[in-house]
Scaffold this motif. Sequence first.
Motif, short mmCIF file in Angstrom:
data_model
loop_
_atom_site.label_atom_id
_atom_site.label_comp_id
_atom_site.label_asym_id
_atom_site.label_seq_id
_atom_site.Cartn_x
_atom_site.Cartn_y
_atom_site.Cartn_z
N HIS A 51 38.18 3.52 46.78
CA HIS A 51 38.71 2.38 46.32
C HIS A 51 37.73 1.34 46.33
N GLU A 52 37.05 1.15 47.37
CA GLU A 52 35.98 -0.07 47.55
C GLU A 52 34.80 0.19 46.45
N ALA A 53 34.57 1.59 46.36
CA ALA A 53 33.38 1.73 45.54
C ALA A 53 33.71 1.53 44.13
N LEU A 54 35.01 1.62 43.70
CA LEU A 54 35.51 1.39 42.35
C LEU A 54 35.95 -0.10 42.33
N LYS A 55 35.72 -0.74 43.10
CA LYS A 55 36.18 -2.20 43.35
C LYS A 55 36.30 -2.93 41.94
N ALA A 56 34.98 -2.61 41.18
CA ALA A 56 34.72 -3.42 39.86
C ALA A 56 35.85 -2.81 38.76
N GLU A 57 36.27 -1.96 39.10
CA GLU A 57 37.32 -1.51 38.09
C GLU A 57 38.88 -1.55 38.63
N GLU A 58 38.99 -2.51 39.48
CA GLU A 58 40.31 -2.47 40.08
C GLU A 58 41.14 -3.12 39.11
N GLU A 59 42.31 -2.94 39.19
CA GLU A 59 43.14 -3.64 38.31
C GLU A 59 44.51 -3.97 39.28
N ASP A 60 44.93 -5.50 38.76
CA ASP A 60 45.89 -6.10 39.72
C ASP A 60 47.22 -6.17 38.71
N PHE A 61 48.12 -5.68 39.16
CA PHE A 61 49.44 -5.72 38.57
C PHE A 61 50.23 -6.75 38.68
N GLN A 62 50.24 -7.84 38.32
CA GLN A 62 51.12 -9.02 38.52
C GLN A 62 51.20 -9.52 40.11
N LYS A 63 50.06 -9.36 40.74
CA LYS A 63 50.12 -9.46 42.05
C LYS A 63 51.14 -8.61 43.01
N ALA A 64 51.42 -7.45 42.19
CA ALA A 64 52.51 -6.53 42.91
C ALA A 64 51.74 -5.58 43.74
N PHE A 65 50.75 -5.00 42.87
CA PHE A 65 49.73 -3.99 43.62
C PHE A 65 48.53 -3.98 43.04
N ARG A 66 47.55 -3.35 43.52
CA ARG A 66 46.25 -3.17 43.18
C ARG A 66 46.04 -1.68 43.08
N ILE A 67 45.32 -1.30 42.05
CA ILE A 67 44.74 0.11 41.92
C ILE A 67 43.55 0.27 41.38
N THR A 68 43.19 1.49 41.57
CA THR A 68 41.81 2.14 41.11
C THR A 68 42.24 3.49 40.94
N GLN A 69 41.35 4.21 39.98
CA GLN A 69 42.01 5.48 39.48
C GLN A 69 40.88 6.47 39.50
N ASN A 70 41.26 7.79 39.65
CA ASN A 70 40.44 9.00 39.59
C ASN A 70 39.61 8.98 40.49
N LEU A 71 39.86 8.52 41.81
CA LEU A 71 39.16 8.65 42.80
C LEU A 71 38.44 10.18 43.19
N TRP A 72 39.32 11.10 42.71
CA TRP A 72 39.05 12.43 42.94
C TRP A 72 37.53 13.07 42.35
N GLU A 73 37.11 12.16 41.40
CA GLU A 73 35.76 12.63 40.59
C GLU A 73 34.64 12.20 41.50
#
Length: 273
Positions: A51-73
């Motif tokens: 997640h930290e490595a993908l921090k630049a791609e992080e999305e914040d949904f209305q301050k409800a939660f933070r996501i990064t995606q496709n960590l498996w790759e």
Amino acid sequence: MVFNTRFVLAEDYDLCQSQVDEYQNNGHILLRNVIPESEVAELRTAVLRTHEALKAEEEDFQKAFRITQNLWEINDTVRAHVLSKRYAGIAAKLLGCRDVRIYHDLTFFKEGLGKGKATPWHQDGHYWPLDTEGCITLWVPLIDCPVDMGPMSFVSGSHLNKDAEHLPISDESDEYIRHLVENENLTVAPAQHMNAGDATFHSCWTYHAAASNTTERTRIAFAIAYYDADATVPIQPPTNERRAANLARWFPGAVPGGPAATEKNPAVLFPRD
């Protein structure tokens, strides 16, 4: 393409028919110890680092939660879990299909002390660009998750309609679904305490939400979205911008009416070469 996984992640989960029936009737289910206790700490560390490595791609949904995606790759430990036959076997049995493919994985971090606000009621199907009803998400906390940390609530049976399909996750979707629940006397299954490694599975059409996180710790959760391995891409163009963006991002090269199967969407139970 062949992926190696540890034996424990390939072991069948003991799923009984009554649990399959529960999921198919309600559109959601909570299962205990889906991730073996011996694997939770390593996966948590891998998810946090990736997640930290993908921090630049992080999305914040209305301050409800933070996501990064496709960590498996990009992380081998996460890959072993995302491509685990143990988890995929549960998903396939709940859906009643022969195999599932990976849509994507994602983190769900909800800040503590009330900074992680409530997640509005919504249907994930608004975002899914697939022509199938066979869509399901595994959601698992990687630390113990009491009710005041914000595990999910669900509206039982709501997967049988698409009334909120037109709405992205928002205050509007929250108000709309609350209105449906009240006026149609729908049944809300309240959030339950989840230990690290317990998992909920829910259909992309099931209404769900989460309360704010009022504990002192960040809720660290991870999810894997699966779909019926025989699903296709809709012939008609995507009906909203997020579906169009997800189709381009998660199904590169897929064509309308063709199989929803690209290098980003490996089948798990019966991998293709």
